[in-house]
Scaffold this motif. Structure first.
Motif, mmCIF file in Angstrom:
data_model
loop_
_atom_site.group_PDB
_atom_site.id
_atom_site.type_symbol
_atom_site.label_atom_id
_atom_site.label_comp_id
_atom_site.label_asym_id
_atom_site.label_seq_id
_atom_site.Cartn_x
_atom_site.Cartn_y
_atom_site.Cartn_z
ATOM 1 N N ALA A 160 43.777 53.724 43.072
ATOM 2 C CA ALA A 160 44.951 54.291 43.729
ATOM 3 C C ALA A 160 45.364 55.632 43.126
ATOM 4 C CB ALA A 160 46.109 53.294 43.663
ATOM 5 N N VAL A 161 45.363 55.734 41.788
ATOM 6 C CA VAL A 161 45.746 56.989 41.145
ATOM 7 C C VAL A 161 44.688 58.058 41.373
ATOM 8 C CG1 VAL A 161 46.248 58.126 38.947
ATOM 9 C CG2 VAL A 161 47.167 55.852 39.394
ATOM 10 N N ARG A 162 43.423 57.701 41.171
ATOM 11 C CA ARG A 162 42.334 58.666 41.350
ATOM 12 C C ARG A 162 42.329 59.219 42.781
ATOM 13 N NH1 ARG A 162 37.029 59.067 38.883
ATOM 14 N NH2 ARG A 162 37.391 57.068 37.838
ATOM 15 N N ALA A 163 42.426 58.334 43.767
ATOM 16 C CA ALA A 163 42.400 58.768 45.164
ATOM 17 C C ALA A 163 43.619 59.629 45.498
ATOM 18 C CB ALA A 163 42.339 57.554 46.090
ATOM 19 N N TYR A 164 44.773 59.255 44.948
ATOM 20 C CA TYR A 164 45.997 60.037 45.182
ATOM 21 C C TYR A 164 45.864 61.441 44.600
ATOM 22 C CZ TYR A 164 50.801 61.644 44.406
ATOM 23 O OH TYR A 164 51.948 62.390 44.355
ATOM 24 N N GLU A 165 45.388 61.537 43.368
ATOM 25 C CA GLU A 165 45.258 62.845 42.718
ATOM 26 C C GLU A 165 44.199 63.709 43.396
ATOM 27 O OE1 GLU A 165 44.616 62.105 38.551
ATOM 28 O OE2 GLU A 165 46.757 61.760 38.183
ATOM 29 N N ASN A 166 43.185 63.067 43.981
ATOM 30 C CA ASN A 166 42.134 63.805 44.697
ATOM 31 C C ASN A 166 42.503 64.093 46.147
ATOM 32 O OD1 ASN A 166 40.549 63.808 42.425
ATOM 33 N ND2 ASN A 166 39.255 62.108 43.073
ATOM 34 N N ARG A 167 43.700 63.651 46.547
ATOM 35 C CA ARG A 167 44.151 63.804 47.939
ATOM 36 C C ARG A 167 43.107 63.244 48.908
ATOM 37 N NH1 ARG A 167 45.913 68.276 45.166
ATOM 38 N NH2 ARG A 167 48.143 68.758 45.359
ATOM 39 N N ALA A 168 42.583 62.098 48.556
ATOM 40 C CA ALA A 168 41.521 61.485 49.359
ATOM 41 C C ALA A 168 42.066 61.031 50.709
ATOM 42 C CB ALA A 168 40.924 60.303 48.608
ATOM 43 N N ASP A 169 41.399 61.456 51.781
ATOM 44 C CA ASP A 169 41.778 60.972 53.105
ATOM 45 C C ASP A 169 40.952 59.736 53.438
ATOM 46 O OD1 ASP A 169 39.237 61.895 53.815
ATOM 47 O OD2 ASP A 169 39.993 63.699 54.790
ATOM 48 N N LEU A 170 41.157 59.217 54.638
ATOM 49 C CA LEU A 170 40.501 57.976 55.024
ATOM 50 C C LEU A 170 38.981 58.105 54.983
ATOM 51 C CD1 LEU A 170 40.906 55.076 55.999
ATOM 52 C CD2 LEU A 170 41.038 55.961 58.343
ATOM 53 N N ASP A 171 38.455 59.239 55.434
ATOM 54 C CA ASP A 171 37.003 59.426 55.428
ATOM 55 C C ASP A 171 36.448 59.447 54.005
ATOM 56 O OD1 ASP A 171 36.816 59.482 58.164
ATOM 57 O OD2 ASP A 171 36.948 61.667 58.308
ATOM 58 N N MET A 172 37.162 60.069 53.077
ATOM 59 C CA MET A 172 36.720 60.129 51.680
ATOM 60 C C MET A 172 36.729 58.743 51.048
ATOM 61 S SD MET A 172 38.771 63.606 50.623
ATOM 62 C CE MET A 172 38.357 63.559 48.876
ATOM 63 N N ILE A 173 37.751 57.948 51.388
ATOM 64 C CA ILE A 173 37.840 56.587 50.856
ATOM 65 C C ILE A 173 36.693 55.740 51.406
ATOM 66 C CG2 ILE A 173 39.202 54.453 50.983
ATOM 67 C CD1 ILE A 173 41.722 56.283 50.793
ATOM 68 N N ARG A 174 36.436 55.865 52.689
ATOM 69 C CA ARG A 174 35.333 55.111 53.290
ATOM 70 C C ARG A 174 34.000 55.491 52.664
ATOM 71 N NH1 ARG A 174 37.443 55.885 59.522
ATOM 72 N NH2 ARG A 174 38.682 53.958 59.676
ATOM 73 N N GLU A 175 33.806 56.777 52.425
ATOM 74 C CA GLU A 175 32.550 57.230 51.813
ATOM 75 C C GLU A 175 32.389 56.663 50.403
ATOM 76 O OE1 GLU A 175 30.184 61.379 50.703
ATOM 77 O OE2 GLU A 175 32.140 61.460 51.701
ATOM 78 N N ALA A 176 33.492 56.632 49.643
ATOM 79 C CA ALA A 176 33.431 56.105 48.277
ATOM 80 C C ALA A 176 33.059 54.624 48.266
ATOM 81 C CB ALA A 176 34.770 56.316 47.575
ATOM 82 N N LEU A 177 33.417 53.907 49.339
ATOM 83 C CA LEU A 177 33.140 52.472 49.413
ATOM 84 C C LEU A 177 31.745 52.150 49.944
ATOM 85 C CD1 LEU A 177 36.584 51.259 50.827
ATOM 86 C CD2 LEU A 177 35.673 50.776 48.553
ATOM 87 N N ASN A 178 30.991 53.162 50.333
ATOM 88 C CA ASN A 178 29.661 52.941 50.924
ATOM 89 C C ASN A 178 28.730 52.081 50.079
ATOM 90 O OD1 ASN A 178 29.937 54.060 53.448
ATOM 91 N ND2 ASN A 178 29.225 56.087 52.837
#
Length: 290
Positions: free
Chosen positions: A157-175
């Motif tokens: 949650a903190v890493r994604a927030y600081e990276n301003r991760a959008d939905l596509d970035m989160i989905r890619e990280a979960l691949n």
């Protein structure tokens, strides 16, 4: 036997003190603070002086609690932020010198294993499950095949927030999870960690956090999606007035909820179970069995 564990996470520090008699744990103290030791670590590669100071003060308070509770065994461990920070040795040495605490930096695999033990002890499970431990810096997945299988994904949650991760970035990280989909898609999904428990607390509008009202509860994908929309409509400052949401999580909660939803979407899960029994409880049991 009075035992205690302290978990130094990316966002929060948590303390659990339990007295185990005849194999039955009785909770004496459970505390959480949010010094956010992992703030900025992903970008800078180091723990800031401010984060070190806040975390040391938190640990000092926790040690006072362990002393007053006459703890006979204590384990203190850290996860993602200290695994990654180039100056984690500086913080570990400082805490050893100032507080006499030895901090273990545990691997993602051990983090997942302890979470699985906590869930299996805390829930009456009739079949295998997939446990997801969403933290501030990473998410650990663990399930039982012939042995425990663990995956650690650098998405929190903190890493994604600081990276301003959008939905596509989160989905890619979960691949990477897709590689194991045929092994886990039929397993019930159990979440542990502050994001998931907070979502239940928000759903129930809890003025005072009550673990008994969190443990074993269900969240549907629709409920999480509705919560994300509601949170995104509010500023972090206004979110602080939401019943069930602690102030130290108000800026990252919508990002954390989006990660939860994305995992459910990837694994095609309509609902998740939330376990209040987690890595802390797993660590207590391991300490008890030593």
């Amino acid at each position: 036997m009075v035992l205690a564990v302290i978990d130094i996470g990316t966002n929060s520090c948590r303390l659990l003190i339990q007295d185990i008699k005849d194999g039955i744990p009785n909770t004496i103290k459970r505390s959480i603070e949010t010094p956010r030791i992992g703030r900025g670590v992903h970008d800078s590669g180091v723990i800031s002086a401010e984060a070190m100071d806040k975390t040391e003060k938190c640990l000092r308070r926790f040690m006072e609690d362990t002393s007053s509770s006459e703890v006979v065994r204590l384990r203190v461990f850290a996860t993602s932020a200290l695994r990654e920070a180039a100056n984690s040795f500086e913080f570990i040495g400082r805490i050893k010198e100032n507080l006499g605490i030895s901090i273990e930096v545990i691997s993602g695999d051990e983090e997942a294993e302890l979470s699985y033990i906590g869930v299996s002890k805390g829930l009456a499970l009739n079949s295998p499950v997939l446990v997801a431990d969403l933290g501030g810096g990473s998410t650990e997945f663990v399930w039982k095949s012939n042995t425990l299988v663990t995956i650690s994904i650098p998405l929190g949650a903190v890493r994604a927030y600081e990276n301003r991760a959008d939905l596509d970035m989160i989905r890619e990280a979960l691949n990477p999870l897709l590689t194991y989909k045929n092994q886990i898609d039929k397993l019930p999904l159990v979440f542990v960690g502050g994001t998931a428990t907070t979502l239940v607390a928000i759903k129930k509008r809890l003025i005072n956090y009550d673990p008994m009202q969190i443990h074993g509860e269900f969240l549907t994908s629709q409920e999480i999606r509705d919560c994300i929309y509601m949170l995104k409509a509010l500023s972090p400052e206004k979110r602080k007035n939401l019943p069930g949401l602690e102030a130290g999580r108000s800026d990252i909660i919508d990002t954390g909820a989006t990660i939860v939803y994305s995992i459910m979407e990837l694994l095609e899960k309509d609902y998740i179970t939330i376990s209040e029994s987690d890595i802390l409880n797993g660590a207590i049991w391991k300490l008890f069995e030593m």
